[in-house]
Motif scaffolding. Sequence first.
Motif: not given
Length: 354
Positions: A19, A179-180, A182, A199, A203, A213-217
């Motif tokens: 990512k 999923t993300n 977090k 982040e 995004d 998909p698979v974000k850093l939040k």
Amino acid sequence: MARNILILGASYGSLLGTKLLMAGHNVSLVCRKNTADLINREGTEVRIKLRDEKEHRSIFSRDLPGKLDAVTPADVDVSRYDMVGLAMQEPQYTNHTVRVLMIKIAAAKLPCLSIMNMPPLPYLKRIPALAGMDLEEAYTNAQVWERFEPGLVTLCSPDPQAFRPPEEKANVLHVGLPTNFKASAFADDKHNKVLRELEADIDAVTLDGQDVPVKLKVFDSLFVPLAKWSMLLTGNYRCITPSEPQSIRDAVHGDLTRSQAIYDHVDAIARKLGADPADQVPFAKYAKAAESLLKPSSAARAVAAGAPFIERVDLLVKLISHQLGTPSAEIDRTVETVDQKLNEKIVQGGSGAE
């Protein structure tokens, strides 16, 4: 501006690494020499399913804008990096060369973002209710963490589910549940600036015009990653049974009422530590996700393969629950089962697996 990120652990770490590479940042993966040679020769491959697509896409590091290299722990020059990702299983940090590297990272005061299930001890010390608790017993070797300043260590809930397909080389990772990640913020605004930059850059990434998909939040709350504890105690650790391991789906859906009781109890522990209900994931949402988790957890697979040590979030939660005066017979039973299986392996002369 391209950041240089060091990630300890080339298996699960390659997901966050990919990512970051897609977002134009540079990544070094720390791993064994054979794996490092393979990655430096061929790069990595992460298989991920985009929204509304039936087949997984293969994302190859060599096609991405960021630069990737792999290195053994002894060969890391910590002065090159802006941030460290901790993506090894907690017992692996006791390896001598990894421990030496951890001492260098602590001395360099590099901000560390953990994507382990097992939260680093310095991160737990940032939570007032845990700072004075006796929790070292849950760690393979708690001394690994002694030199780290708590404010420089944060936790990122490793919610995405991924595994190395056993028939593939060590540079391939298959994402089962995209999923993300977090993350809780660091104590210092300077480090949070870098974290929020990562982040935003992740995004913005697209693939053939589609969102990936698979974000850093990033969250200001220290408690958001603790939502994973309810999932681990309800599903992952209950994959370990007195006999053969079971899938996460079966562990959760075999007795949904009991599963919800465990989940709710761990949620209540997090709230007692200071978590807001908004930090947590509703049981129904987790149970729905668990329907697609058809393999035993990585902890259960490791125990079945003969590992004498695994990450013990189950034991950590048990220790916290007892010291808060809110024990759970179900959690105690899970810990007893895991202890029993690990002791069996030690008696049989089981060997650890990375």
